[in-house]
Enzyme design. Structure first.
Site, PDB file in Angstrom:
ATOM      1  N   SER A 108       0.934  -1.350  -0.192  1.00 58.78           N
ATOM      2  CA  SER A 108      -0.059   0.123  -0.014  1.00 58.78           C
ATOM      3  C   SER A 108       0.875   1.362   0.134  1.00 58.78           C
ATOM      4  O   SER A 108       1.970   1.135   0.088  1.00 58.78           O
ATOM      5  CB  SER A 108      -0.961   0.012   1.380  1.00 58.78           C
ATOM      6  OG  SER A 108      -0.038   0.474   2.449  1.00 58.78           O
ATOM      7  N   LYS A 109       0.123   2.323  -0.029  1.00 56.52           N
ATOM      8  CA  LYS A 109       1.065   3.625  -0.029  1.00 56.52           C
ATOM      9  C   LYS A 109       2.005   3.819   1.376  1.00 56.52           C
ATOM     10  O   LYS A 109       2.855   4.468   1.214  1.00 56.52           O
ATOM     11  CB  LYS A 109      -0.207   4.804   0.183  1.00 56.52           C
ATOM     12  CG  LYS A 109       0.123   5.766  -0.797  1.00 56.52           C
ATOM     13  CD  LYS A 109      -0.967   6.934  -0.894  1.00 56.52           C
ATOM     14  CE  LYS A 109      -0.287   8.238  -1.562  1.00 56.52           C
ATOM     15  NZ  LYS A 109      -1.060   9.069  -2.314  1.00 56.52           N
ATOM     16  N   ARG A 110       1.608   3.165   2.429  1.00 52.07           N
ATOM     17  CA  ARG A 110       2.464   3.117   3.445  1.00 52.07           C
ATOM     18  C   ARG A 110       3.813   2.717   3.121  1.00 52.07           C
ATOM     19  O   ARG A 110       4.666   3.071   3.838  1.00 52.07           O
ATOM     20  CB  ARG A 110       1.701   2.038   4.439  1.00 52.07           C
ATOM     21  CG  ARG A 110       1.513   2.582   5.829  1.00 52.07           C
ATOM     22  CD  ARG A 110       0.618   1.674   6.760  1.00 52.07           C
ATOM     23  NE  ARG A 110       0.314   0.583   6.307  1.00 52.07           N
ATOM     24  CZ  ARG A 110       0.938  -0.723   6.512  1.00 52.07           C
ATOM     25  NH1 ARG A 110       1.900  -0.564   7.325  1.00 52.07           N
ATOM     26  NH2 ARG A 110       0.731  -1.834   6.058  1.00 52.07           N
ATOM     27  N   HIS A 111       3.861   1.817   2.115  1.00 51.04           N
ATOM     28  CA  HIS A 111       5.371   1.238   1.803  1.00 51.04           C
ATOM     29  C   HIS A 111       5.825   2.199   0.486  1.00 51.04           C
ATOM     30  O   HIS A 111       6.997   1.549   0.101  1.00 51.04           O
ATOM     31  CB  HIS A 111       5.051  -0.351   1.310  1.00 51.04           C
ATOM     32  CG  HIS A 111       4.330  -1.042   2.198  1.00 51.04           C
ATOM     33  ND1 HIS A 111       3.167  -1.426   1.861  1.00 51.04           N
ATOM     34  CD2 HIS A 111       4.662  -1.782   3.557  1.00 51.04           C
ATOM     35  CE1 HIS A 111       2.848  -2.338   2.856  1.00 51.04           C
ATOM     36  NE2 HIS A 111       3.628  -2.326   3.876  1.00 51.04           N
ATOM     37  N   GLY A 112       5.209   3.205   0.549  1.00 44.98           N
ATOM     38  CA  GLY A 112       5.980   3.869  -0.579  1.00 44.98           C
ATOM     39  C   GLY A 112       5.820   3.597  -2.067  1.00 44.98           C
ATOM     40  O   GLY A 112       6.281   4.038  -2.818  1.00 44.98           O
TER      41      GLY A 112
END
Ligand code: GLU
Length: 477
Positions: free
Chosen positions: A239-243
Site C-alpha cells: 500500500s501507500k504506506r510502503h512508498g
C-alpha cells in the site's frame, strides 16, 4: 502452441498501481515473447465503484509504460447483452437456476453458520425450483457439481486440487441484471479466445469456479498462471504506506518507464542473477517457468537504483525531451538544443531520476546563484578574489573557449600559486554552482560559456567583499 492470447482486465476503481502494472507487464512480455495478442479489458461492472477517471488513468498508465495492447480496450459495461445471452444458455441447459432468496435471508443464514463455526455456504434452497416461479426479483446461480474435484494445473504453482462440495453455487447474475466477476470473466475469456490467464495469486480460489463455468459454457480452458503478490517490507499487502504509489506517480517522480518495468519484472521473475534488462531483453528472456513461487518485497530504494542504471545508459538526446518538462516546471523557460544536451550528458551518470536531474541542472539556468552556507563559509574567502580575477582575465583572453583550454587555464592559475588544483577548483565551483559538489568543473565552465562564467565569478567576488565588510562577517578571522 496456438497463437497466444492474453488479457489484462483491471477494475477501474482507482489508479493503476504497482501490482497491477506488474501483472500487465508479465502478460505483455509473455505475449510479445510468443508473438501473440494482448487484450486490454476494463472490468467495470461494479458500477458503484468504477469511474471513467480511473479508466482513463489506467489507459494513460499503460501507454506511459509502453505496454501496448492489440485489442480493446473492451468495457464490460458495453457487453451486458453478451453476458445475458450466456446466462440464458446456462439456464436453458439446466446448469444455472433462479434464486429468489432475499439478501436479508441469506445474510441471516450466513451469520448463523459463522456462529456455529461452520463455513458459510448457500444451502441450495432454490436449486430445484421449477416454474411457475414466485414473483419478485431473483439472482441467477450456477448449478455446480456437488461432488468430485476440480484440479487447477497452475503454470506457476503447480497442481492445486479443490473439492467441489467446498465451492458454493455462486451467483452469476445479480438481481439487478449485472453479471458477477467470476461469470463475466469466463464469458470474456471464452469469447475472446484467451489462451493464458496470468494474474495475481489472490485469484487462485476463484479459478476452480471459473474452470467449472468454462466447462459448462463449452469453452476451452485457458492455461492459468498465478503470480505471487508483491508485499510491503513488513510482508503485508502493498500500500501507500510502503512508498508504493500509482504508476503515474512514478512518472511524476521522474522515473523512466524502462526503469520501473525493469524493477517490476525482477519482482517475481529472474534470469540467472541478471538485474538490468532492456525492454528487448525482457521480451526475449521472459518465461513463466522462471516466475518465482514466493512473494516479491517492494523496495523503493532498489527501484531508484535500477532506474538510475537506466538513466545512465540512455542517450542524452533521448533524455532531453523527458527532463525538459521537469526543468520547465521549476520556472525556467528553456528549449531543447546543444546546451541542454551537454547538461544531460554530464548529469545522467549522477541522477537516479529525471527529478534529480532537473534539480542538479538548475544552477545552469539560475540568474543568481545562491551559495550553500557551509560551502560559502569554507571557500568564498578573500584570497579567492585574486584567483577569480586571474581567471576572468584568462577567460577574457580566450578566442574560443574549450574544455581543454579551460583546464589549462585553471591548472596554470594553481601552478603559479604553487597550490593544488583543487584549491582553485573548489572556490570556483562554489562561485559557479553554489555547491561543493558538481559535475566536472571544466565541463561546467564550457557549458556555462564565457560570459556567464565571468558574471558568476564577478558576483562571487562581490559577495566576498560584502561579507568581509559586514560587521562580524564570517571572513574576518
Ligand atoms: N478485475 C480483476 C482484478 O483486477 C481481474 C482478475 C483477473 O485477471 O481475472 O483483479
Amino acid at each position: 502452441m496456438n497463437q497466444v492470447r492474453t488479457r489484462f482486465p483491471p477494475s477501474p476503481t482507482g489508479f493503476l498501481h504497482i501490482g497491477g502494472a506488474r501483472t500487465a507487464l508479465f502478460n505483455w512480455l509473455f505475449t510479445r515473447h510468443h508473438g501473440g495478442k494482448f487484450i486490454l479489458r476494463i472490468e467495470d461492472t461494479d458500477v458503484t465503484r468504477s469511474t471513467e477517471e480511473a479508466v482513463n488513468a489506467i489507459i494513460d498508465s499503460m501507454q506511459w509504460l509502453g505496454l501496448n495492447w492489440d485489442e480493446g480496450p473492451f468495457l464490460q459495461s458495453k457487453r451486458l447483452a453478451i453476458y445475458q445471452e450466456h446466462v440464458e444458455k446456462l439456464l436453458s441447459r439446466g446448469k444455472a437456476y433462479r434464486c429468489f432468496c432475499a439478501p436479508e435471508e441469506l445474510e441471516e443464514k450466513r451469520k448463523r453458520a459463522l456462529q456455529e463455526k461452520k463455513k458459510p455456504k448457500y444451502d441450495g434452497k432454490c436449486r430445484n425450483l421449477s416454474s411457475p416461479y414466485p414473483d419478485g426479483p431473483y439472482a441467477v446461480r450456477f448449478k455446480g457439481p456437488e461432488e468430485g474435484r476440480t484440479v487447477v494445473e497452475d503454470l506457476v504453482k503447480g497442481r492445486i486440487v479443490f473439492e467441489n462440495e467446498e465451492l458454493d453455487d455462486l451467483i452469476i447474475q445479480r438481481s439487478d441484471g449485472m453479471p458477477t466477476y467470476n461469470f463475466a470473466v469466463v464469458v470474456d475469456d471464452g469469447t475472446m479466445g484467451i489462451t493464458h490467464v496470468i494474474r495475481g495469486d489472490d485469484h487462485v480460489n476463484n479459478t476452480p469456479r471459473q474452470i467449472l463455468l468454462f466447462r459448462a459454457l463449452g469453452y476451452p480452458l485457458p492455461h492459468f498462471a498465478h503470480v505471487p503478490m508483491i508485499l510491503g517490507s513488513d510482508r503485508t499487502r502493498l500500500s501507500k504506506r510502503h512508498g508504493a504509489e500509482s504508476v503515474m506517480a512514478y512518472k511524476e517522480m521522474g522515473y523512466l518507464p524502462g526503469g520501473l518495468l525493469n524493477y517490476l519484472v525482477r519482482l517475481g521473475w529472474s534470469f540467472g542473477d541478471q538485474e538490468i534488462f532492456s525492454i528487448g531483453e525482457m521480451i526475449e528472456k521472459f518465461s513463466l517457468e522462471n516466475v518465482g513461487k514466493s512473494a516479491g518485497i517492494f523496495n523503493p530504494e532498489k527501484l531508484r537504483s535500477i532506474n538510475g542504471d537506466h538513466v545512465k545508459v540512455r542517450e542524452a538526446s533521448k533524455l532531453v525531451p523527458l527532463v525538459l518538462p521537469f526543468i520547465k516546471a521549476k520556472g525556467y523557460d528553456i528549449v531543447e538544443g546543444e546546451k541542454l544536451n551537454k547538461i544531460v550528458d554530464i548529469l545522467k551518470g549522477r541522477s537516479k531520476t529525471l527529478v534529480e536531474m532537473a534539480d542538479q541542472a538548475e544552477f545552469f539556468f539560475k540568474e543568481e546563484i545562491e551559495y550553500d552556507e557551509e560551502a560559502a563559509k569554507k571557500f568564498l574567502r578573500p584570497e579567492a578574489i585574486d584567483v577569480f580575477e586571474e581567471l576572468i582575465e584568462g577567460l577574457k583572453g580566450m578566442e574560443i573557449m574549450s574544455e581543454a583550454e579551460v583546464e589549462s587555464l585553471l591548472r596554470g592559475v594553481a601552478e603559479r600559486r604553487e597550490i593544488k588544483l583543487v584549491k582553485v577548483a573548489q572556490p570556483v565551483r562554489v562561485a559557479l554552482t553554489g555547491f561543493t559538489a558538481s559535475p566536472g568543473l571544466f565541463e561546467v565552465i564550457d557549458i556555462l560559456g564565457k560570459a556567464q562564467t565571468i558574471k558568476r565569478l564577478e558576483e562571487a567576488s562581490a559577495f566576498i567583499r560584502s561579507s568581509v565588510a559586514r560587521p562580524g562577517g564570517e571572513n574576518e578571522d
